[in-house]
Design an enzyme around this catalytic site. Structure first.
Site, PDB file in Angstrom:
ATOM      1  CG  ASP A  99      -8.750 -27.529  31.800  1.00  0.00           C
ATOM      2  OD1 ASP A  99      -8.729 -28.050  32.929  1.00  0.00           O
ATOM      3  OD2 ASP A  99      -9.788 -27.122  31.257  1.00  0.00           O
ATOM      4  CG  ASP A 100      -8.281 -31.656  33.681  1.00  0.00           C
ATOM      5  OD1 ASP A 100      -8.281 -30.918  34.685  1.00  0.00           O
ATOM      6  OD2 ASP A 100      -9.318 -32.168  33.229  1.00  0.00           O
TER       7      ASP A 100
ATOM      8  CB  CYS B  84     -11.304 -26.943  36.356  1.00  0.00           C
ATOM      9  SG  CYS B  84     -10.856 -28.477  35.519  1.00  0.00           S
TER      10      CYS B  84
ATOM     11  NE  ARG C 120      -9.867 -22.365  34.754  1.00  0.00           N
ATOM     12  CZ  ARG C 120      -9.124 -23.480  34.638  1.00  0.00           C
ATOM     13  NH1 ARG C 120      -9.029 -24.306  35.667  1.00  0.00           N
ATOM     14  NH2 ARG C 120      -8.489 -23.756  33.522  1.00  0.00           N
TER      15      ARG C 120
ATOM     16  CE  LYS D  19     -12.397 -25.491  32.963  1.00  0.00           C
ATOM     17  NZ  LYS D  19     -11.925 -26.894  32.979  1.00  0.00           N
TER      18      LYS D  19
ATOM     19  CG  HIS E  90     -15.336 -24.096  35.372  1.00  0.00           C
ATOM     20  ND1 HIS E  90     -14.619 -25.235  35.702  1.00  0.00           N
ATOM     21  CD2 HIS E  90     -16.623 -24.485  35.378  1.00  0.00           C
ATOM     22  CE1 HIS E  90     -15.428 -26.254  35.883  1.00  0.00           C
ATOM     23  NE2 HIS E  90     -16.655 -25.816  35.697  1.00  0.00           N
TER      24      HIS E  90
ATOM     25  CG  HIS F  86     -10.916 -30.582  30.509  1.00  0.00           C
ATOM     26  ND1 HIS F  86     -12.012 -31.321  30.087  1.00  0.00           N
ATOM     27  CD2 HIS F  86     -11.156 -30.274  31.813  1.00  0.00           C
ATOM     28  CE1 HIS F  86     -12.862 -31.446  31.081  1.00  0.00           C
ATOM     29  NE2 HIS F  86     -12.377 -30.819  32.147  1.00  0.00           N
TER      30      HIS F  86
ATOM     31  CG  ASP G  54      -6.614 -26.925  35.764  1.00  0.00           C
ATOM     32  OD1 ASP G  54      -5.978 -27.972  35.511  1.00  0.00           O
ATOM     33  OD2 ASP G  54      -7.786 -26.745  35.370  1.00  0.00           O
ATOM     34  CG  ASN G  55      -7.019 -29.992  38.067  1.00  0.00           C
ATOM     35  OD1 ASN G  55      -7.924 -29.174  37.904  1.00  0.00           O
ATOM     36  ND2 ASN G  55      -6.758 -30.945  37.171  1.00  0.00           N
TER      37      ASN G  55
ATOM     38  CE  LYS H 129     -10.667 -32.096  37.169  1.00  0.00           C
ATOM     39  NZ  LYS H 129     -11.025 -31.676  35.795  1.00  0.00           N
TER      40      LYS H 129
END
Length: 540
Positions: free
Chosen positions: A40-41, A78, A82, A138, A140, A227, A333-334, A387
């Site tokens: 994540d991130d 995020c 997804r 996660k 989301h 994250h 994810d990004n 991001k």
């Protein structure tokens, strides 16, 4: 005669069962298991596979046994990523045109803030094809129970419904509580447990629970690391002490050179101009430098802890004799996140009242530290921004894949891929069918399996078009050509044209030099925004 044959057949089967009961069971299912691991991130440059000094041996092992993809593009946020990951479709088609849409906007198709009914959900299709489906981490993609992982096709899940939380306690992301659910039902978080370790435990438990029935599995390790808030167990707090005192400007240059050395970017690449919104390192006071260095130390420790837990997953697969039959996908994810919620934004007062960011407390469960803009720029070294932007710095992400279908070993691949390509790849591996009866929109992603097996060396033709829009920013890509805007609110006239083959840092606007290409890209934007349901204020 028919009646006699049936009776005879039943008697024969009974005799065979007495002699060898195994013969009655179906042939062993030889389809691959699938383990999808999402960081994540995570910054593009922030694993040792991509040249970083951060220790990531487990991620390295995935790369060493398969492909390293350098040109993999995700969503810029995020939930956006997804939604595309779970459906193989554009974020508007899948219901996530805006990550946090106000109630009135959720009535507009494309802005539901949960997976829409215009698409089929990949986990449900895998489940229908005979796969166990598990996830931990996660989600989301909808807070309400009816939009939980259970509704999307996960038979077992333990999830955080929201975008961020304290990594040790079910505290607050903002003045709103964080909701955890297990198998669709709201549960209490076991306070004191570290999220990354707990998610790993739960996913191993889920896989183990179905191991003996012969069904393959799809397991989604949806980690919330690294994250913000940057928090780690005590034994990780000082693992990178003193290693980032050179600052983010210098690290950006070092990352850029390391990416070249690792073969991730071409040797003739040029470092994009420095982001003017980031304060120069040499303009910071010593106290500011100390605090900034500590941020990066904690971020690095968090990535190492993530890698340690990926190692636990892989060790389990090996001990359970599942490793060789499992396709393992690792991705971010990004792009790197520039957020500094403790100092900027709507949660400042709440966070400062409830968290202590004194230097000697940073990284603990009672602090709320973020990576920040300077380090995000370093983590996105070869690209522009990070991001939240649709320049490559916001959407270029790490991807490594290994598995039984793949003969490559430590092979660096520069083919263009999107996060939408993963769902059709998994479905093809599983032999699962995406509905073709018109009840849902067809997937926009394309299966990577022919490339993974060596049958082709690309996934997308040069005329393949990718479009994304969110938080007032949009882009269109066709082949190596791309138009993108940076400034908000959105203004179509502010699109700039870049050729990513010669200028991956998106530094030279070619709109005036190639007016026909620019016009072509604008036409694609107008066509696709209507097709996907991209809503603009001007549509009112």
């Amino acid at each position: 005669m028919k009646r006699f044959s049936l009776k005879y057949s039943i008697s024969l089967l009974t005799l065979l069962f007495i002699l060898n009961p195994i013969i009655l069971f179906a042939a062993e299912d030889t389809r691959s298991n699938i383990l999808l691991i999402v960081a994540d991130d995570l910054g593009y440059a922030d694993t040792s596979v991509f040249g970083s000094k951060i220790r990531t041996p487990a991620i390295n092992d995935i790369a060493n046994e398969g492909f390293v993809f350098t040109h993999f593009n995700t969503g810029t946020l995020c939930a956006v990523t997804r939604s595309m990951l779970m459906t193989g479709n554009n974020n508007h088609v899948s219901g996530m045109g805006k990550q946090s849409a106000p109630p009135f906007m959720r009535m507009i198709p494309g802005y539901e803030t949960h997976l829409s009914d215009r698409v089929a959900h990949m986990p449900a299709l895998l489940q229908s094809a005979g796969y166990h489906t598990y996830m931990a981490g996660k989600w989301h993609l909808g807070v309400e129970e009816e939009y939980s992982p259970l509704a999307a096709g996960f038979e077992r899940s333990f999830i955080n419904t929201t975008g961020a939380s304290n990594h040790f306690y079910a505290g607050l992301r903002s003045p709103e509580p964080v909701i955890y659910r297990e198998d669709g039902k709201e549960v209490d978080y076991p306070n004191g447990r570290y999220t990354t370790e707990l998610y790993t435990d739960r996913l191993i438990e889920f896989i183990e629970s179905g191991r003996d029935d012969g069904q393959p599995f799809f397991a989604f390790a949806a980690y919330t690391s690294p994250h913000w808030p940057l928090q780690v167990p005590d034994e990780y707090l000082d693992r990178y002490e003193g290693q980032y005192e050179q600052g983010y400007d210098r690290l950006r240059v070092e990352n850029f050179e390391s990416l070249k050395s690792a073969g991730i970017i071409p040797q003739d690449s040029l470092l994009p101009p420095r982001n003017p919104s980031v304060r120069p390192w040499d303009s910071l006071s010593q106290e500011e430098r100390n605090r900034e260095s500590r941020k990066m130390e904690l971020y690095a420790a968090m990535v190492e802890n993530l890698d340690d837990n990926i190692s636990r997953l892989i060790d389990y697969l090996k001990a359970a004799d599942l490793y060789d039959s499992t396709l393992i996908v690792f991705m971010s994810d990004n792009g790197a996140d520039s957020t500094d919620a403790y100092n900027i934004g709507p949660y400042v007062n709440y966070l400062r009242q409830n968290y202590n960011n004194d230097l000697d407390n940073m990284g603990t469960s009672s602090s709320w530290v973020s990576y920040g803009r300077g380090w995000a720029q370093a983590g996105s070294a070869p690209f522009n921004r990070y991001k939240g932007f649709l320049t490559q710095g916001g959407i270029a992400a790490q991807l490594m894949i290994k598995g039984p279908q793949i003969s490559a070993r430590n092979e660096i691949n520069h083919a263009y891929l999107t996060v939408m390509d993963l769902a059709p790849t998994f479905l093809e591996i599983a032999g699962a069918e995406y509905p073709a009866d018109g009840s849902v929109r067809p997937m926009l992603g394309e299966s990577m399996l022919p490339m993974l097996t060596g049958a082709t060396d690309y996934v997308h033709e040069d005329d393949y078009v990718t479009v994304q829009f969110t938080i007032g920013r949009g882009y269109v890509r066709e082949g190596n050509w791309k138009i993108v805007n940076i400034d908000t609110p959105f203004d179509e006239s502010k699109f700039e044209l870049f050729n990513l083959e010669s200028d991956p840092g998106e530094t030279t606007n070619l709109a005036d030099q190639y007016p026909e290409r620019y016009t072509r890209m604008l036409e694609l934007w107008r066509e696709k925004r209507m097709e996907y349901g991209i809503f603009l204020p001007s549509d009112l």
